[in-house]
Scaffold this motif. Structure first.
Motif, PDB file in Angstrom:
ATOM      1  N   GLY A  11      -3.186  10.974 -12.897  1.00  0.00           N
ATOM      2  CA  GLY A  11      -4.614  10.824 -13.137  1.00  0.00           C
ATOM      3  C   GLY A  11      -5.395  12.018 -12.642  1.00  0.00           C
ATOM      4  N   SER A  12      -6.685  11.779 -12.368  1.00  0.00           N
ATOM      5  CA  SER A  12      -7.574  12.882 -12.007  1.00  0.00           C
ATOM      6  C   SER A  12      -7.200  13.510 -10.671  1.00  0.00           C
ATOM      7  N   SER A  13      -6.538  12.731  -9.785  1.00  0.00           N
ATOM      8  CA  SER A  13      -6.136  13.250  -8.472  1.00  0.00           C
ATOM      9  C   SER A  13      -4.657  12.990  -8.251  1.00  0.00           C
TER      10      SER A  13
ATOM     11  N   GLY B 197      -3.428   3.472 -16.130  1.00  0.00           N
ATOM     12  CA  GLY B 197      -3.356   4.881 -15.757  1.00  0.00           C
ATOM     13  C   GLY B 197      -3.844   5.811 -16.856  1.00  0.00           C
ATOM     14  N   SER B 198      -5.108   6.266 -16.734  1.00  0.00           N
ATOM     15  CA  SER B 198      -5.604   7.232 -17.721  1.00  0.00           C
ATOM     16  C   SER B 198      -5.913   8.534 -17.005  1.00  0.00           C
ATOM     17  N   GLY B 199      -5.382   9.625 -17.530  1.00  0.00           N
ATOM     18  CA  GLY B 199      -5.508  10.908 -16.847  1.00  0.00           C
ATOM     19  C   GLY B 199      -5.694  12.071 -17.798  1.00  0.00           C
TER      20      GLY B 199
ATOM     21  N   GLY C 140      -0.399  -5.182 -15.833  1.00  0.00           N
ATOM     22  CA  GLY C 140      -0.800  -6.325 -14.995  1.00  0.00           C
ATOM     23  C   GLY C 140      -0.761  -6.026 -13.507  1.00  0.00           C
ATOM     24  N   LYS C 141      -0.412  -4.805 -13.168  1.00  0.00           N
ATOM     25  CA  LYS C 141      -0.436  -4.256 -11.802  1.00  0.00           C
ATOM     26  C   LYS C 141       0.456  -5.040 -10.848  1.00  0.00           C
ATOM     27  N   GLY C 142       0.005  -5.275  -9.610  1.00  0.00           N
ATOM     28  CA  GLY C 142       0.904  -5.803  -8.570  1.00  0.00           C
ATOM     29  C   GLY C 142       1.025  -7.309  -8.546  1.00  0.00           C
TER      30      GLY C 142
ATOM     31  N   VAL D 273      -3.084  10.379  -5.628  1.00  0.00           N
ATOM     32  CA  VAL D 273      -2.941   8.945  -5.931  1.00  0.00           C
ATOM     33  C   VAL D 273      -1.457   8.608  -6.082  1.00  0.00           C
ATOM     34  N   GLY D 274      -1.095   7.361  -5.788  1.00  0.00           N
ATOM     35  CA  GLY D 274       0.286   6.920  -5.897  1.00  0.00           C
ATOM     36  C   GLY D 274       0.691   6.699  -7.349  1.00  0.00           C
ATOM     37  N   ALA D 275       1.895   7.172  -7.697  1.00  0.00           N
ATOM     38  CA  ALA D 275       2.349   7.088  -9.094  1.00  0.00           C
ATOM     39  C   ALA D 275       2.555   5.633  -9.534  1.00  0.00           C
TER      40      ALA D 275
ATOM     41  N   MET E  12       0.847  -1.194   0.000  1.00  0.00           N
ATOM     42  CA  MET E  12       0.000   0.000   0.000  1.00  0.00           C
ATOM     43  C   MET E  12       0.887   1.250   0.000  1.00  0.00           C
ATOM     44  N   ALA E  13       0.620   2.123  -0.964  1.00  0.00           N
ATOM     45  CA  ALA E  13       1.321   3.407  -0.998  1.00  0.00           C
ATOM     46  C   ALA E  13       0.447   4.493  -0.376  1.00  0.00           C
ATOM     47  N   THR E  14      -0.821   4.564  -0.819  1.00  0.00           N
ATOM     48  CA  THR E  14      -1.723   5.632  -0.368  1.00  0.00           C
ATOM     49  C   THR E  14      -3.071   5.102   0.104  1.00  0.00           C
ATOM     50  N   GLY E  15      -3.410   3.873  -0.302  1.00  0.00           N
ATOM     51  CA  GLY E  15      -4.725   3.316   0.041  1.00  0.00           C
ATOM     52  C   GLY E  15      -5.838   3.802  -0.880  1.00  0.00           C
ATOM     53  N   HIS E  16      -5.522   4.375  -2.037  1.00  0.00           N
ATOM     54  CA  HIS E  16      -6.568   4.752  -2.997  1.00  0.00           C
ATOM     55  C   HIS E  16      -7.141   3.530  -3.702  1.00  0.00           C
ATOM     56  N   GLY E  17      -6.337   2.468  -3.773  1.00  0.00           N
ATOM     57  CA  GLY E  17      -6.776   1.302  -4.547  1.00  0.00           C
ATOM     58  C   GLY E  17      -6.889   0.044  -3.707  1.00  0.00           C
ATOM     59  N   LEU E  18      -7.164   0.200  -2.421  1.00  0.00           N
ATOM     60  CA  LEU E  18      -7.383  -0.988  -1.582  1.00  0.00           C
ATOM     61  C   LEU E  18      -8.657  -1.656  -2.063  1.00  0.00           C
TER      62      LEU E  18
ATOM     63  N   PHE F  62      -8.159  -1.594 -16.067  1.00  0.00           N
ATOM     64  CA  PHE F  62      -7.897  -2.280 -14.790  1.00  0.00           C
ATOM     65  C   PHE F  62      -8.145  -1.336 -13.607  1.00  0.00           C
ATOM     66  N   ASN F  63      -7.675  -0.102 -13.702  1.00  0.00           N
ATOM     67  CA  ASN F  63      -7.768   0.809 -12.551  1.00  0.00           C
ATOM     68  C   ASN F  63      -9.195   1.156 -12.158  1.00  0.00           C
ATOM     69  N   PHE F  64     -10.161   0.863 -13.030  1.00  0.00           N
ATOM     70  CA  PHE F  64     -11.531   1.283 -12.724  1.00  0.00           C
ATOM     71  C   PHE F  64     -12.449   0.133 -12.315  1.00  0.00           C
TER      72      PHE F  64
ATOM     73  N   ILE G 282       6.797  -6.698  -5.900  1.00  0.00           N
ATOM     74  CA  ILE G 282       6.680  -5.335  -5.371  1.00  0.00           C
ATOM     75  C   ILE G 282       7.638  -4.446  -6.156  1.00  0.00           C
ATOM     76  N   VAL G 283       7.098  -3.439  -6.801  1.00  0.00           N
ATOM     77  CA  VAL G 283       7.925  -2.490  -7.544  1.00  0.00           C
ATOM     78  C   VAL G 283       8.443  -1.443  -6.559  1.00  0.00           C
ATOM     79  N   THR G 284       9.747  -1.268  -6.522  1.00  0.00           N
ATOM     80  CA  THR G 284      10.293  -0.298  -5.562  1.00  0.00           C
ATOM     81  C   THR G 284      10.690   1.003  -6.254  1.00  0.00           C
TER      82      THR G 284
END
Ligand SMILES: Cc1cc2nc3c(=O)[nH]c(=O)nc-3n(C[C@H](O)[C@H](O)[C@H](O)COP(=O)(O)OP(=O)(O)OC[C@H]3O[C@@H](n4cnc5c(N)ncnc54)[C@H](O)[C@@H]3O)c2cc1C
Length: 448
Positions: A121-123, A136-138, A181-183, A126-128, A63-69, A405-407, A187-189
């Motif tokens: 993105g729109s906010s 990622g569409s913004g 394909g996301k996480g 959110v974590g990069a 978890m970076a920010t918890g926007h996508g939990l 995927f993000n939506f 873990i991407v550092t």
């Protein structure tokens, strides 16, 4: 939370072993009860946490920010990355190297003095990294594509704790899979990402009264079908706004329709293209103007305070009048439902073109993306997931071959796997089996 056997982990960390996160996740709807919670300071901490999880047979969430939990974290290891927020800009190469916990606001701040803009993105809260791995569409996407299309390199820790520096040459299959394909693979550092030469844009929002919802949505559907790529984003949203004092008086506590708009080639042509929508009904508030890119969050005006939510979404082949009617029927102004957002965002343009080095971004073929958010309180939690499913189901006849995927919101592995064609799914699963054979990664958005 138990920390059974975690002394050995604590001893090797530069970061900290915590009993609860040292920041509030943006989405507190899902309980966090990990066996160990590691606030990582650098890649070696991530490796230590992964090795500890492997030894104890635990899954690993990040978890970076918890926007996508998208799911509770029970028993496994939770790695939080908010302390890993270093950003390095190479203005000649037009790149940023960002650590795992970096928010877009930090990249924006570092890039703006160079006249460069990230693919946020729109906010920008959110974590990069999480955002980019999911596609990622913004606000720049119709002109420049998905954020994942601009990844140059990634540093990733796999299930054996091995650190991979991945680019198109070092591991083409993983490089393809990771960008979309996301996480699921580790873990991407750290990510190296491209920046765009954008210092200003003509953008903002036009808010209309709820009574004009039908007219505005239908007008948006017709108008947006044929816009040039210089309109780098536009969307229309039905909003149920809370009665917050910081909102302008005509919007406070109201059902309103918000048109979001950004144009990259100057205020005059931007205003001319917007004119037909501006005049479709009398606006309550109109903020569209020439702005520095640093003010990009003023286009969508997403909430920044944590809120418990459940979301969902889908890619659409088009936005016919019938599709608009279907959305109005389930979520229009007549309904008193705990659904603060129903948004339809235009895709197309550069988003429809695969990048020079292809990737696994889903939803590229969609002409529009639907995204909807329900508020999860003690009273609403039993009904909200069903409401969100119902809104997505309403547009079933217009579903594209895949969804961004993000939506998609909380999802079963079958729903996640269904984002790709059979052939791409097999490729993703082959990479997953190689990097994560025991299925440790991907919490909430697991491919298998
Ligand atoms: C207010 C809001 C606005 C949004 N706007 C947009 C938008 O405009 N466009 C868009 O495309 N999406 C948007 N999203 C969706 C957002 O991109 C995803 O929810 C994204 O996953 C959030 O990433 P995060 O790191 O901030 O969240 P977190 O909850 O911290 O992480 C979410 C997931 O990202 C993955 N992840 C995070 N860090 C890593 C890592 N270091 N290594 C591997 N995987 C990782 C994991 O799967 C993790 O479970 C929005 C979400 C919200 C709540």
């Amino acid at each position: 939370m138990t920390t059974l056997g975690s002394d050995e982990l604590s001893a090797v960390l530069e970061g900290r072993l915590l009993t609860e996160p040292d920041f509030e996740p943006f989405n507190p709807a899902f309980p966090l009860r990990p066996a160990a919670l590691v606030s990582a300071a650098h890649t070696a901490d991530v490796t230590a946490a992964v090795l500890w999880a492997a030894r104890h047979g635990k899954r690993v969430a990040v978890m970076a920010t918890g926007h996508g939990l998208n799911a509770p974290v029970e028993d496994g290891v939770l790695i939080t990355t908010e302390r890993m927020a270093d950003v390095r800009i190479d203005s000649d190469a037009r790149t940023a190297t960002v650590q795992a916990g970096t928010r877009w606001s930090q990249v924006l701040e570092a890039a703006a003095p160079h006249g460069l803009a990230p693919m946020n993105g729109s906010s920008c809260a959110v974590g990069a990294v999480g955002y980019t791995l999911g596609g990622g569409s913004g606000p720049l996407s119709r002109a420049y594509g998905f954020a994942a299309d601009h990844v140059r390199r990634a540093r990733l820790v796999d299930a054996e704790g091995t650190v991979h520096d991945v680019d198109a040459d070092s591991d083409p299959e993983l490089f393809w899979a990771l960008r979309g394909g996301k996480g699921n693979f580790g873990i991407v550092t750290e990510l190296e990402i491209g920046l765009m030469p954008v210092a200003r844009l003509y953008g903002g929002s036009v808010f209309y009264p709820g009574a004009a919802a039908r007219d505005v949505l239908h007008a948006f559907a017709e108008w947006s079908a044929d816009l040039p790529e210089q309109v780098s984003t536009t969307s229309v949203a039905m909003l149920r706004l809370p009665p917050l004092p910081e909102l302008p008086e005509p919007l406070r506590g109201q059902f309103v329709v918000q048109l979001r708009y950004a144009h990259l080639d100057g205020a005059e042509p931007g205003a001319a293209l917007l004119e037909p929508l501006r005049t479709v009904a009398a606006p309550l508030v109109d903020t569209v103007r020439d702005i520095p890119y640093a003010a990009v969050d003023s286009i969508h005006q997403d909430p920044t305070d944590p809120m418990p939510f459940w979301d969902g979404g889908a890619g659409l082949t088009g936005l016919s009048a019938a599709a608009i009617d279907a959305l109005l029927e389930v979520a229009g102004p007549g309904w008193d439902i705990p659904v603060p957002l129903v948004e339809v965002r235009l895709q197309g343009g550069a988003m429809a073109r695969p990048p020079a080095i292809p990737n696994a971004v889903s939803g590229r073929d969609a002409a529009y993306a639907l995204s909807t958010v329900g508020l999860m309180t003690a009273e609403t939690a039993p009904v909200v997931p069903g409401l969100i499913d119902g809104i997505v189901a309403a547009v079933a006849p217009w579903r594209a071959a895949s969804d961004p995927f993000n939506f998609i919101g909380p999802a079963t592995p079958d729903r996640v796997a269904g984002l790709w064609s059979e052939q791409d799914r097999a490729r993703l699963l082959a990479v997953k089996r190689r990097l994560d054979p025991a299925g440790m990664f991907g919490a909430g958005h697991t491919l298998a």
